[in-house]
Structures are given as structure tokens and as C-alpha cells.
Design an enzyme around this catalytic site. Structure first.
Site, PDB file in Angstrom:
ATOM      1  N   CYS A  44       1.036  -1.231  -0.229  1.00 30.08           N
ATOM      2  CA  CYS A  44      -0.023  -0.470   0.100  1.00 30.08           C
ATOM      3  C   CYS A  44       0.674   0.886  -0.218  1.00 30.08           C
ATOM      4  O   CYS A  44       1.236   1.466   1.161  1.00 30.08           O
ATOM      5  CB  CYS A  44      -0.992  -0.089   0.999  1.00 30.08           C
ATOM      6  SG  CYS A  44      -1.978   1.285   1.350  1.00 30.08           S
ATOM      7  N   CYS A  62      -0.541   4.023   1.131  1.00 28.56           N
ATOM      8  CA  CYS A  62      -0.762   3.808   3.358  1.00 28.56           C
ATOM      9  C   CYS A  62       1.281   4.445   4.016  1.00 28.56           C
ATOM     10  O   CYS A  62       1.032   5.318   4.963  1.00 28.56           O
ATOM     11  CB  CYS A  62      -1.014   3.263   3.804  1.00 28.56           C
ATOM     12  SG  CYS A  62      -2.520   1.451   3.362  1.00 28.56           S
ATOM     13  N   ASP A  63       1.873   4.156   3.250  1.00 31.97           N
ATOM     14  CA  ASP A  63       3.202   3.525   3.253  1.00 31.97           C
ATOM     15  C   ASP A  63       4.315   4.613   3.204  1.00 31.97           C
ATOM     16  O   ASP A  63       4.984   4.985   2.918  1.00 31.97           O
ATOM     17  CB  ASP A  63       3.364   2.211   3.265  1.00 31.97           C
ATOM     18  CG  ASP A  63       2.687   0.713   4.511  1.00 31.97           C
ATOM     19  OD1 ASP A  63       2.300   1.621   5.784  1.00 31.97           O
ATOM     20  OD2 ASP A  63       2.630   0.356   4.513  1.00 31.97           O
TER      21      ASP A  63
END
Ligand code: NAP
Length: 336
Positions: A144, A147-148
Site C-alpha cells: 500500500c 498508506c506507507d
């Protein structure tokens, strides 16, 4: 885990929708607006794969694009507005029929009776299985970028795969990372031409063609990705801080293996009206065997699945004394 409960008789839902991605949420909007008693079960948070997507550029109505998270939240809000009951962080383990002609959806918390079911369980990222992949989850290995990605400001990352996800998420990572290796097993990308054009024009990308990942190395955190050229057999060590895997997806259907027909890859088989072989059980979205994995497709299928449910329930009940007018109070009529 709480005690299993059973919703019986008149308390049964008209439809239980498994999965709250774009397909499931659209089905929920149509079903609940059609006044069906509707529950949506989602093992994670609502949104499915799109909630992890930075920018959705090809869903109609958003010329500037919209974040996948925002789009999924709006869909959820819309479903709830019409009365759909959202049950998040509730995984589904099985589906069986009961002697009274209903279905029982078995979750990790309860058993829910329903007169019909829409399967929209979606897909999840495929894992490569290479050494280091599992060991470094949360320490440099991710699926992701949204997300990261921000964790890799000024760092170097590798993206594996040549499809839309790899190229688009790789583009997103160039906002933070100093350099993005795109490792692909062939010498041409599968991604849509517009995504390819952007990637080729981005100086932060280095393409590592004809290469597959072999191993992820590091001490505490990821420090290198070992790749092998499939044509020459030559190995190369890429000095990276992060590895993002986008090598395709697998449908979340193992729990359906003995319940409905799946194709050889595990996608749910339906007819053109989204019917599985179980009466009153329909399937839609990315987990269905269909030729296009797109939000627009999932949304269209979700709408059709809800209308099919309404027709199925109408048939079960027999002809109404007074035919309802198309329009208000009907998923089939709620087509605007
Ligand atoms: P995908 O299209 O299946 O692409 C997977 C990529 O990984 C391919 O390039 C494939 O190589 C490669 N690959 C597969 N197995 C591999 C392995 N074991 N080792 C190394 N490489 C491997 O998957 P996706 O990119 O996740 O996309 C899934 C679906 O969602 C697609 O239909 C896509 O169009 C859609 N999608 C659309 C958008 C958008 O419209 N904006 C965004 C994201 C995804 P080969 O090319 O050689 O097969």
C-alpha cells in the site's frame, strides 16, 4: 468473540451483502433505497481496494480525480443514509441454506439469516513468496503506497509488477522517494498507455526490465532487493529501503469453495444477470469472473445485483395485489 446469534423469521434480512468495496456499497445503496432490509458485512473497513488508492482519475464525475478513501467514504455514507446496516471488522466464514428457504451467513461473530445474498468480497494483493517478503512486512515490505509512501521521503524503493497498480502506485511513490526502481518480468508494461507515458517521463523511475525479484535482504529493515534477469540469468542487488508488491490480485473466495462455482483462479462464476447457481445468491465486483476490474464496472454490477435481488424476492412473494409504480421504493425503479 460474542455468542452466536440467529435472526429468525421476520427478523431475517432481505439481503446480506458480503464486502463493502464499490460493488458491495453500490448494491447497498440500491437495495436500501429500494426499501430492502439490508446488511453489509466487511472484514476490514469499508472501501475495499480503492480505499488504499491515492487518486482515482477514471471514475466519472470527478474531472480533478478523487482520493479512493474519500470516494469509498461517500459511497458508505450514501448507503447508510438509505438505511443499510454496516457491520465492519466482521469477517464472513461461510454460507449455507436453512430448511425454511433462507440463507445463513456465518461470520466470526454471529449467524445472520437472510432471504438473499450478494457476494462482493473483492480481491487482495498476491504475494510473491520470495524469501524476506513475509519477514519484512511492516519493516520495508508493503502492498500500500498510499498508506506507507510518506515513510520513504528521500529514500529509494522498488515496485514490483508492470500493471496499472505498479505504475500508478510507483508514480505516487515518486512524490516522496528519491528513486523508484520498477522491476518487471517482461520488457513492456501492461499498464494503460496514459500511465506508461507518465512513468516514462518521470526521471525518478528506473526500469529494471526482464527481471523478477528473488530475495529481500536487510538487518532490522529492508536494505536490498535481489533480482534476476530472466533472459540472461544475471543477478543484481538493488539498494532499496522499501519494496512495494503489485503482482496482481487474488479473489477473497476460499470460503466459498464448496458453496458456489469458482473458476480455475477462484473467481465467482455467474450468468450475465449475476446469478450464481444458488437461487437468490448473486455476485458482483472484482471477485466475479468478469473481463474488467474497474470501479465503474464494480459499481454497475453492484446496481444490477441489487435489482436482481429485488426481482428474486418479488418472485418469491408472488404477484403483488397492486403493481408498484416504477420509481420510489423500488431498486429497479431507482435508476437515476
Ligand atoms: P495486473 O494487471 O494483473 O498486473 C500484475 C503485474 O504483475 C503484471 O505486470 C504481471 O506481469 C506481474 N506479475 C504477475 N505475477 C508475477 C510474478 N509472480 N512475479 C513478477 N511479476 C508478476 O494487476 P494490477 O496491476 O494489480 O491490476 C489489477 C486490475 O485492476 C487490472 O485489471 C487493472 O487494470 C485494474 N486497475 C485499474 C486501475 C485504473 O484504472 N486506474 C488501477 C489499478 C488497477 P505480466 O504483465 O508479465 O503478466
Amino acid at each position: 468473540m460474542s455468542e452466536p446469534t440467529s435472526e429468525t423469521g421476520a427478523d431475517a434480512f432481505d439481503v446480506v451483502i458480503v464486502g463493502a468495496g464499490p460493488a458491495g456499497l453500490t448494491a447497498a445503496i440500491y437495495a436500501s433505497r429500494g426499501r430492502l432490509k439490508t446488511a453489509v458485512l466487511e472484514r476490514n473497513m469499508a472501501g475495499g481496494q480503492i480505499a488504499l488508492t491515492d487518486l482515482v482519475e477514471n471514475y466519472p464525475g470527478f474531472p480533478e480525480g478523487i482520493s479512493g478513501f474519500d470516494l469509498s467514504q461517500k459511497m458508505k455514507e450514501q448507503a447508510e443514509k438509505f438505511g443499510a446496516e454496516m457491520r465492519e471488522i466482521e469477517g464472513v466464514a461461510g454460507l449455507r441454506s436453512d430448511p425454511e428457504g433462507c440463507y445463513v451467513v456465518v461470520t466470526d461473530r454471529e449467524e445472520i439469516r437472510t432471504r438473499s445474498v450478494i457476494l462482493a468480497p473483492g480481491v487482495e494483493p498476491r504475494r510473491s513468496g520470495i524469501p524476506g517478503e513475509a519477514e519484512f512486512i511492516g519493516r520495508g515490505v508493503s502492498w500500500c503506497a498510499t498508506c506507507d509512501g510518506a515513510l520513504y521521503r528521500g529514500k529509494t524503493v522498488a515496485v514490483i509488477g508492470g500493471g496499472d497498480s505498479a505504475v500508478e502506485e510507483g508514480m505516487f511513490l515518486t512524490k516522496f522517494a528519491e528513486k523508484v526502481y520498477l522491476v518487471h518480468r517482461r520488457d513492456e508494461l501492461r499498464a494503460a498507455p496514459i500511465a506508461q507515458e507518465r512513468a516514462f517521463a518521470n526521471p525518478k523511475f528506473e526500469f529494471v526490465w526482464d527481471s523478477v525479484p528473488k530475495q529481500i535482504d536487510g538487518a532490522e529493515m529492508v536494505e536490498a532487493l535481489e533480482v534476476e534477469n530472466v533472459k540472461t540469468g544475471e543477478g543484481r542487488s538493488l539498494p532499496v529501503n522499501g519494496v512495494f508488491m503489485y503482482i496482481g490480485q487474488i479473489p477473497n473466495t476460499t470460503w466459498l469453495k464448496d458453496t458456489v462455482e469458482l473458476d480455475e483462479w477462484g473467481y465467482i462464476v455467474t450468468d450475465g444477470l449475476l446469478r450464481t447457481e444458488l437461487p437468490g445468491v448473486f455476485a458482483c465486483g472484482d471477485a466475479r469472473a468478469n473481463p474488467l476490474k474497474q470501479i465503474a464496472m464494480a459499481v454497475g454490477e453492484g446496481a444490477l445485483a441489487a435489482v436482481q435481488v429485488e426481482r428474486y424476492l418479488d418472485e418469491l412473494e408472488g404477484p403483488p395485489e397492486t403493481a408498484p409504480a416504477a420509481g420510489e421504493g423500488s431498486a429497479a425503479g431507482a435508476q437515476r
